[in-house]
Structure formats: structure tokens, C-alpha cells
Design a protein around this motif. Structure first.
Motif, PDB file in Angstrom:
ATOM      1  N   GLN A   1     -29.657  -2.463   9.146  1.00 45.97           N
ATOM      2  CA  GLN A   1     -30.874  -1.896   8.579  1.00 45.97           C
ATOM      3  C   GLN A   1     -31.303  -2.743   7.383  1.00 45.97           C
ATOM      4  OE1 GLN A   1     -30.280   1.594   6.181  1.00 45.97           O
ATOM      5  NE2 GLN A   1     -32.142   2.582   6.948  1.00 45.97           N
TER       6      GLN A   1
ATOM      7  N   LYS B   1     -34.065  -3.215   4.346  1.00 46.02           N
ATOM      8  CA  LYS B   1     -35.080  -2.487   3.581  1.00 46.02           C
ATOM      9  C   LYS B   1     -35.803  -3.426   2.622  1.00 46.02           C
ATOM     10  CE  LYS B   1     -32.752   2.029   3.488  1.00 46.02           C
ATOM     11  NZ  LYS B   1     -32.266   3.123   2.597  1.00 46.02           N
TER      12      LYS B   1
ATOM     13  N   THR C   1     -42.871  -1.639  -0.600  1.00 44.42           N
ATOM     14  CA  THR C   1     -43.464  -1.150   0.648  1.00 44.42           C
ATOM     15  C   THR C   1     -44.985  -1.121   0.596  1.00 44.42           C
ATOM     16  OG1 THR C   1     -43.219   1.133  -0.141  1.00 44.42           O
ATOM     17  CG2 THR C   1     -41.439   0.251   1.231  1.00 44.42           C
TER      18      THR C   1
ATOM     19  N   GLU D   1     -38.968   0.326   7.891  1.00 38.87           N
ATOM     20  CA  GLU D   1     -37.677  -0.348   7.749  1.00 38.87           C
ATOM     21  C   GLU D   1     -37.427  -1.168   9.019  1.00 38.87           C
ATOM     22  OE1 GLU D   1     -35.569   3.043   4.910  1.00 38.87           O
ATOM     23  OE2 GLU D   1     -34.919   2.782   6.991  1.00 38.87           O
TER      24      GLU D   1
ATOM     25  N   THR E   1     -35.695  -8.817   2.761  1.00 36.66           N
ATOM     26  CA  THR E   1     -35.515  -7.731   1.801  1.00 36.66           C
ATOM     27  C   THR E   1     -35.662  -8.181   0.354  1.00 36.66           C
ATOM     28  OG1 THR E   1     -33.142  -8.079   1.564  1.00 36.66           O
ATOM     29  CG2 THR E   1     -33.868  -6.699   3.394  1.00 36.66           C
TER      30      THR E   1
END
Length: 486
Positions: A42, A44, A48, A88, A166
Motif C-alpha cells: 500500500q 500513500k 492528496t 491510495e 509517496t
């Protein structure tokens, strides 16, 4: 996250680890036969906002395409899937059933030179493939090297390139600044720490990993001299040849290192070729033997002396020629390797050993018969076919090969060198001697180049027997044919 299902198919079983760049989970793919287990990563993004997410999506697409290509290598986990969910990003990769080398080789434990060289060979071979795809790993270290339980093969995992996704910060102009220093202290060279990694940065990391295993000391605990060079040689038992390679891998300035993994691989291959045999058995002192001789021994010695007087005639009898492996010079078998595009003739009473070593690039060895039970070293001829880099010319390859002979073996002394021919093409020939203890060995290297490949023949013999087998070897060399390969 445990117990949840991603993309409608990946059931998260447990958390495996993670950090600032993201988290890693063990999962089951409910759409695959047997609920195939896999690894889900995952990622991130730090921000955002629409602009950052747009850049992250573009990077994610680019990097996953790269990972898909890399995953075609048999020792890099295959990329099974990738997707975005709730802003994500996720990667789904092949699960390697094994353990990383930090658990196999604990700090403080020292490995032998042969053990370290074997592991580094395997890593460098993978890295050659990675660099052919224009990728920098950025985080090579023991925890990112997995040994698979089923076959003991080493896998290179956790490519740092995707970590850029990220860590991107968009400036006021909408441009992406230079890469931040992704990597691990001790294994990461200065230029990478400053955000400017290159191919030699990964080479530095592999070299530091090897030094760690030789010394039993973690990289960040090793001292440095006034020029920033790692001080480690006095903390390990290692040959000069291998130490010289490692030193060049970890030089402070990247311009002083090997510039590609292919160059490191060639240096390791050359070290393999110049290294003398290690199976030599020391001979007892003649006076000690004579003190234990009986009357029969003495009579036998007289017989040998008389035979020596007539040795020239006896040497060419069929029985003697057969015993020495010379009869085969008149009875040649043919070896044909269509995959490598070579044909060569060899004495039919010599042993043929086909090689399948992606590291040394050796194709086949031909080994002379044992002359007696006390024969300490069997003469041999080795054929090697190795790819070259950067469209090297014959002169460039020759210069590099001669340098490697002298740099990697402090006992090597070139006796003769000259232009030659091999397989009907221009080539080069080098004859040199080397020592292992009190034993002296003589070697002949003949090479040529065709279709971005180097074709090398190596003849190895005890110095005293070099000339004895040379006529056979010259016939073998002359018989080599090189064909075009696909």
C-alpha cells in the motif's frame, strides 16, 4: 486493514511491515485457484490535492510498467496486479517463500571469501538485468535480498523507485524537484543521499553488503579515511583480487567506481579465470622418500633413469601418447553448441563438461585424462562466451582483460602477448604465469569478438607441462567456429 478485501479480491491476512513509504501485507487472491497467497503493498502519497494525485498517478503508471518488465526475471518477484482505491495505490506481487539475508547472516558473523563471492555473483547477475531496463533499485541491502526455501535462489525485492510516488512534493511551478535520498544509511553513497542516484549507487550498496559479510561489521560502523573511503581491509581475510573489486565498488566518488553491473560481472569473471587451482597437493621431500626406499625402489629408479635416456623415442609411442592424453590429437570429436553459436573439436579421450553458469559465462570445459593416481592437476581448455557492454572494440576489450589479469592476481606475470586470430577473426593472445603456494601454473588466453560478444579460450596447465599439451590445444583453438546467433 486485517480481514478487509481490496479490489474485490485481495483478502488481507496479516501485516508484514512498513514505514513512511507505505505498508506491506500478506493476502490471498480470492479469484485465483487455491486462493493464491501474494504480497500487497500500500503506497500513500503525502498529499492528496488534485495536482499531487495527478502526478502520483502518472508516476505509479510508469513505475508499475517498469516493475512488470523487471518481474520477468526469474529472481525478481512478479508484479501480479496494481490498482488505485480511495486515493491510495496498491501493488500486488508474487510471494517469495523464504527469509531475507539479514536473518540468515547475522551481524558479527563472518562469511568466507568463497561464500561472499558466490552470493555477490548472484546479486550482480540480477542487477545486470535491472540496469538493462534502465532502473536503479536504490535500496539494496540484506533485508531486501530473499533466499527462497525451495531452491535457495536469491531474490531482489522492494524496488525503491516506486517509493517516489509517496514522497513527491510539487513546488509552486508544478514541477517535481530532484529525488529525495531514498535508501538506507551505510549502504547508500553520498550522491544518492543528495538525491542524485545512478547505476553505480546500486553497485556501492552491493559492495558494502559484501564487506559487511566479510568483516561481520555493519556498514555504518566501519571507519573512513580522510578522503571518505571505507577502511575495512584489515578486518577481513580476503584475497587481493577480490578486495580490489570490492574497493572499486565502494569508492566514495561515483566516477571512481564501476559504472555498470556488467563491468562488475566481467571483473568477477576475470577473477574466476585468473585464480589458480586450490587443489594442489604439496609433494614430499625427495630425500625423505629415498630414506624409506627398498632395494626394489632403487632398482625402479635406475629403470626410470634409463627410460629417460630413451625418452624422446618412448614419448611418441601410442601407449605413452594415450596415457598423456596426446593420442586424442589424432582422434578429435566435435562439440556443437547451437545456442551459443560455437563449434570446436577436442580429443575424444578428454572429458567434456558442459557449463550452464550465467555468472562466469563459461560454456564448456575439456579436461585431459589423469596421467596417474598422483596427477595433481589435469590440464584443461575452457570456452567462454560473454556479452560485452557499450559496443566495446577488440582493442578496448583487450586492454581491459590485460588490466584485470594483473589487477586481480598479484602473482600474475605476462610472459607473451601478441595479435592473433580466432575463428577466422582478428583476436589477441596472452600467455601468463601465476603461483599457488610453491606451485607455478601457466595459462593461455585467446579471444576475439563478434556480434557484441567476446569469445574466449583459456588453456590452464602446470607450468612444467604447458608445452607438453600445447600441440593438442593449438589444434583445438584452430578448430573453433563462431556462427551467428539469434
Amino acid at each position: 486493514m486485517q480481514g478487509s478485501i481490496l479490489a474485490g479480491r485481495y483478502h488481507i491476512i496479516k501485516h508484514l511491515g512498513g514505514g513512511g513509504f507505505g505498508q506491506t501485507y500478506l493476502a490471498e487472491d480470492k479469484r485465483r485457484s487455491g486462493n493464491l497467497r501474494c504480497v500487497v503493498k500500500q503506497l500513500k502519497p503525502q498529499f492528496t490535492d488534485p495536482q499531487t494525485l495527478s502526478i502520483a498517478r502518472r508516476l505509479f503508471k510508469t513505475e508499475t510498467e517498469s516493475l512488470h518488465q523487471l518481474g520477468t526475471h526469474s529472481q525478481i518477484p512478479e508484479l501480479l496486479d496494481h490498482f488505485e482505491e480511495n486515493q491510495e495505490f496498491y501493488l500486488v506481487q508474487e510471494l517469495i517463500d523464504g527469509r531475507d539475508l539479514s536473518k540468515e547472516i547475522i551481524p558479527g558473523q563472518r562469511l568466507s571469501e568463497s561464500e561472499v563471492m558466490a552470493i555477490l555473483h548472484e546479486i550482480i547477475e540480477i542487477l545486470v538485468f535491472v540496469q538493462q531496463h534502465k532502473v536503479i533499485h536504490r535500496d539494496i541491502k540484506p533485508t531486501n535480498l530473499m533466499r527462497r526455501n525451495s531452491d535457495r535462489k536469491i531474490f531482489l525485492i522492494d524496488f525503491g523507485a516506486v517509493k517516489q510516488i509517496t514522497t513527491q512534493i510539487v513546488n509552486t511551478t508544478g514541477q517535481i524537484p530532484p529525488t529525495i535520498g531514498i535508501g538506507t544509511g551505510g549502504y547508500m553513497p553520498a550522491e544518492q543521499n543528495n538525491g542524485h542516484p545512478n547505476f553505480s549507487s546500486d553497485i556501492y550498496a552491493v559492495g558494502m553488503t559484501g564487506i559487511e559479510w566479510l568483516t561481520g561489521i555493519l556498514p555504518h560502523e566501519l571507519p573512513k579515511d580522510a578522503n571518505g573511503e571505507i577502511v575495512w581491509r584489515d578486518r577481513a581475510r580476503v584475497s587481493d583480487g577480490f578486495a580490489n573489486i570490492l574497493n572499486k565498488m565502494v569508492r566514495y566518488h561515483f566516477r571512481d567506481r564501476y559504472q555498470s553491473a556488467a563491468e562488475v560481472l566481467q571483473a568477477l569473471n576475470n577473477l574466476r579465470r585468473v585464480r589458480p587451482p586450490t587443489t594442489v597437493i604439496s609433494s614430499p621431500n625427495l630425500l625423505t622418500l629415498m630414506s624409506n626406499w627398498t632395494r626394489e625402489h632403487i632398482i625402479g629408479l635406475l629403470g626410470v633413469s634409463l627410460a629417460a635416456i630413451f625418452g624422446v623415442a618412448a614419448f611418441f609411442t601410442p601407449e605413452i601418447r594415450k596415457m598423456l592424453g596426446l593420442e586424442g590429437a589424432d582422434n578429435l570429436a566435435s562439440y556443437d553448441n547451437t545456442a551459443k553459436g560455437i563449434k570446436i573439436k577436442y580429443p575424444d579421450n578428454w572429458t567434456k563438461q558442459e557449463e550452464s553458469n550465467a555468472i562466469t559465462q563459461e560454456v564448456v570445459q575439456f579436461i585431459s585424462p589423469k596421467e596417474s593416481e598422483g596427477d595433481k592437476f589435469q590440464e584443461r581448455l575452457i570456452v567462454t562466451v560473454e556479452p560485452t557492454t557499450n559496443n566495446k572494440t577488440l582493442d578496448e576489450y583487450t586492454k581491459l582483460s590485460k588490466q584485470e589479469i594483473l589487477n586481480l592476481d598479484k602473482n600474475a606475470k605476462i610472459d607473451k602477448e601478441e595479435e592473433s586470430t580466432l575463428a577466422g577473426k582478428n583476436g589477441y593472445r596472452v600467455v601468463y604465469t601465476t603461483k599457488e603456494g610453491n606451485e607455478e601454473f601457466k595459462k593461455l588466453n585467446v579471444w576475439t569478438m563478434k556480434n557484441d560478444k567476446a569469445y574466449l579460450i583459456t588453456y590452464e596447465a602446470e607450468a612444467g607441462k604447458y608445452e607438453q599439451f600445447l600441440p593438442v590445444v593449438e589444434k583445438m583453438i584452430k578448430s573453433l567456429e563462431v556462427q551467428d546467433t539469434k
